[in-house]
Design an enzyme around this catalytic site. Structure first.
Site, mmCIF file in Angstrom:
data_model
loop_
_atom_site.group_PDB
_atom_site.id
_atom_site.type_symbol
_atom_site.label_atom_id
_atom_site.label_comp_id
_atom_site.label_asym_id
_atom_site.label_seq_id
_atom_site.Cartn_x
_atom_site.Cartn_y
_atom_site.Cartn_z
ATOM 1 N N SER A 24 0.806 -1.227 0.000
ATOM 2 C CA SER A 24 0.000 0.000 0.000
ATOM 3 C C SER A 24 0.835 1.272 0.000
ATOM 4 O O SER A 24 1.660 1.474 0.885
ATOM 5 C CB SER A 24 -0.886 0.064 1.255
ATOM 6 O OG SER A 24 -1.873 -0.910 1.223
ATOM 7 N N HIS A 55 -2.845 0.850 -4.691
ATOM 8 C CA HIS A 55 -2.169 -0.230 -5.399
ATOM 9 C C HIS A 55 -2.370 -0.040 -6.899
ATOM 10 O O HIS A 55 -3.472 0.229 -7.344
ATOM 11 C CB HIS A 55 -2.753 -1.580 -4.989
ATOM 12 C CG HIS A 55 -2.435 -1.965 -3.583
ATOM 13 N ND1 HIS A 55 -1.347 -2.698 -3.247
ATOM 14 C CD2 HIS A 55 -3.070 -1.700 -2.431
ATOM 15 C CE1 HIS A 55 -1.321 -2.878 -1.942
ATOM 16 N NE2 HIS A 55 -2.352 -2.267 -1.421
ATOM 17 N N HIS A 77 -5.001 -9.346 -1.829
ATOM 18 C CA HIS A 77 -5.083 -9.702 -0.408
ATOM 19 C C HIS A 77 -6.168 -10.753 -0.202
ATOM 20 O O HIS A 77 -7.139 -10.793 -0.960
ATOM 21 C CB HIS A 77 -5.450 -8.464 0.429
ATOM 22 C CG HIS A 77 -4.536 -7.302 0.260
ATOM 23 N ND1 HIS A 77 -4.600 -6.467 -0.827
ATOM 24 C CD2 HIS A 77 -3.523 -6.842 1.029
ATOM 25 C CE1 HIS A 77 -3.660 -5.536 -0.711
ATOM 26 N NE2 HIS A 77 -2.991 -5.744 0.401
ATOM 27 N N TYR A 79 -8.472 -10.641 1.856
ATOM 28 C CA TYR A 79 -9.783 -10.032 2.120
ATOM 29 C C TYR A 79 -10.517 -9.598 0.850
ATOM 30 O O TYR A 79 -11.695 -9.279 0.894
ATOM 31 C CB TYR A 79 -9.662 -8.847 3.095
ATOM 32 C CG TYR A 79 -8.756 -7.716 2.654
ATOM 33 C CD1 TYR A 79 -9.119 -6.837 1.640
ATOM 34 C CD2 TYR A 79 -7.527 -7.531 3.279
ATOM 35 C CE1 TYR A 79 -8.284 -5.802 1.250
ATOM 36 C CE2 TYR A 79 -6.684 -6.497 2.901
ATOM 37 C CZ TYR A 79 -7.069 -5.640 1.880
ATOM 38 O OH TYR A 79 -6.236 -4.628 1.497
ATOM 39 N N GLU A 80 -9.829 -9.585 -0.300
ATOM 40 C CA GLU A 80 -10.510 -9.165 -1.524
ATOM 41 C C GLU A 80 -11.394 -10.279 -2.084
ATOM 42 O O GLU A 80 -12.466 -10.011 -2.633
ATOM 43 C CB GLU A 80 -9.489 -8.747 -2.580
ATOM 44 C CG GLU A 80 -8.767 -7.457 -2.201
ATOM 45 C CD GLU A 80 -7.570 -7.193 -3.104
ATOM 46 O OE1 GLU A 80 -7.768 -6.962 -4.306
ATOM 47 O OE2 GLU A 80 -6.436 -7.256 -2.603
ATOM 48 N N ALA A 107 2.263 -2.605 4.684
ATOM 49 C CA ALA A 107 1.933 -1.655 5.744
ATOM 50 C C ALA A 107 1.435 -2.466 6.929
ATOM 51 O O ALA A 107 0.752 -3.476 6.741
ATOM 52 C CB ALA A 107 0.848 -0.695 5.276
ATOM 53 N N MET A 202 -2.286 -7.477 7.008
ATOM 54 C CA MET A 202 -3.271 -8.267 6.255
ATOM 55 C C MET A 202 -2.703 -8.832 4.954
ATOM 56 O O MET A 202 -3.459 -9.116 4.028
ATOM 57 C CB MET A 202 -4.484 -7.389 5.924
ATOM 58 C CG MET A 202 -5.127 -6.708 7.117
ATOM 59 S SD MET A 202 -6.467 -5.623 6.597
ATOM 60 C CE MET A 202 -6.737 -4.662 8.100
ATOM 61 N N SER A 203 -1.391 -8.982 4.882
ATOM 62 C CA SER A 203 -0.828 -9.431 3.596
ATOM 63 C C SER A 203 0.453 -10.230 3.792
ATOM 64 O O SER A 203 0.736 -10.727 4.878
ATOM 65 C CB SER A 203 -0.540 -8.202 2.714
ATOM 66 O OG SER A 203 0.536 -7.448 3.259
ATOM 67 N N ASN A 226 0.901 2.797 11.752
ATOM 68 C CA ASN A 226 0.119 3.191 12.937
ATOM 69 C C ASN A 226 0.478 2.282 14.090
ATOM 70 O O ASN A 226 1.026 1.203 13.889
ATOM 71 C CB ASN A 226 -1.388 3.056 12.643
ATOM 72 C CG ASN A 226 -1.739 1.643 12.175
ATOM 73 O OD1 ASN A 226 -1.599 1.336 10.992
ATOM 74 N ND2 ASN A 226 -2.153 0.808 13.091
ATOM 75 N N HIS A 238 -7.896 3.293 6.255
ATOM 76 C CA HIS A 238 -6.988 3.079 5.126
ATOM 77 C C HIS A 238 -6.334 4.403 4.709
ATOM 78 O O HIS A 238 -5.199 4.422 4.252
ATOM 79 C CB HIS A 238 -7.742 2.436 3.954
ATOM 80 C CG HIS A 238 -6.835 1.939 2.867
ATOM 81 N ND1 HIS A 238 -5.799 1.052 3.111
ATOM 82 C CD2 HIS A 238 -6.793 2.212 1.547
ATOM 83 C CE1 HIS A 238 -5.162 0.810 1.977
ATOM 84 N NE2 HIS A 238 -5.741 1.500 1.013
#
Ligand code: HPA
Length: 265
Positions: A24, A55, A77, A79-80, A107, A202-203, A226, A238
């Site tokens: 990201s 992306h 990812h 989640y997609e 990230a 998440m990746s 963060n 995001h």
């Protein structure tokens, strides 16, 4: 035509030595490379269709110094699509092209108190909290991949050395993979910390598993965008991920360029 055939036809004789996946907000690296040629993922069957803003979705073949490199600008990812194997074709194509090593960036949220937003963590290992694997359904016994030192100790040392030489301090730690797309709960972050995580994201982990399965050496860099849930008063979003990735972007780019330049020499 297979993606390998498309790439060979567009760039005959080009054999990348090392590949990089840009997470990201990190897409700008190829602007700093010479002799760059981009192929949109749409022309490469089985490559992901990234739909997360930040992306890009292209493969860039370029040189850094003498080192031929392949950059994946944009990833898929879990989640997609709910599929952990969304990067399978891309990673295997890089291996088939001759890439010996795969450097992954992402990230992540930091758990350690001294990991401020904008800092960088070199991945030393991971925790897979998703219950998923990109190797589900893989037919042969080579699916039982050993993951000891999956994050190659020699590559890690090279990145640490470059970071030190450039005055870019690298944290080191364990990355915990959560499925997302929702951010973690306070309890999940607390549990992850107790179990040994230094960052959450998440990746990346599926690509690590695929690359080790394809016998590539692996390195991973997390941009801490963060503090993880519950570790600060900020609400996660995001937008915030992209903003802080941009802050660290220059440092990460310079680090990667130095590493890549040195890699081939
Ligand atoms: N959690 C998961 N993924 C992330 C985070 C986070 O806090 N920050 C950036 N990507």
């Amino acid at each position: 035509m297979t993606p390998l055939e498309v790439i060979r036809r567009r760039r005959p004789g080009f054999q990348p030595q090392v590949a990089v996946v840009l997470g990201s907000g990190l897409g700008g690296l190829s602007d700093q490379m010479v002799d760059a040629m981009a192929i949109p993922y749409g022309d490469l069957k089985g490559f992901p269709r990234p739909d997360v803003s930040g992306h890009q979705g292209q493969l860039v073949l370029a040189k850094v110094g003498q080192t031929p490199v392949a950059l994946l600008e944009g990833r898929a990812h879990l989640y997609e699509t709910g599929r952990a194997d969304a990067m399978k074709v891309a990673v295997r194509t890089l291996a088939a092209l001759g890439c010996e090593a795969l450097v992954l960036t992402n990230a992540a949220g930091g758990l350690d108190n001294d990991m401020e937003p904008g800092s960088i963590m070199l991945m030393t290992d991971h925790l897979n909290f998703t219950g998923q694997s990109p190797l589900f359904g893989e037919p042969s016994d080579d699916r039982f991949v050993d993951l000891v030192d999956a994050y190659d100790p020699a590559l890690r040392q090279q990145l640490l050395d470059h970071g030190k030489a450039m005055g870019v301090p690298l944290h080191q730690g364990v990355y915990a993979w959560f499925a997302g797309p929702q951010f973690e709960t306070v309890a999940e972050v607390r549990a992850a910390g107790i179990l040994g995580a230094n960052a959450v994201g998440m990746s990346t982990v599926p690509e690590v598993i695929l690359a080790r399965h394809a016998n590539m050496r692996v390195a991973g860099l997390s941009i801490i965008t963060n503090k993880a849930t519950g570790m600060s008063n900020l609400t996660l979003s995001h937008e915030q991920t992209k903003k802080h990735a941009a802050l660290a972007m220059d440092k990460v780019q310079q680090l990667l360029l130095a590493f890549l330049k040195d890699y081939g020499s």
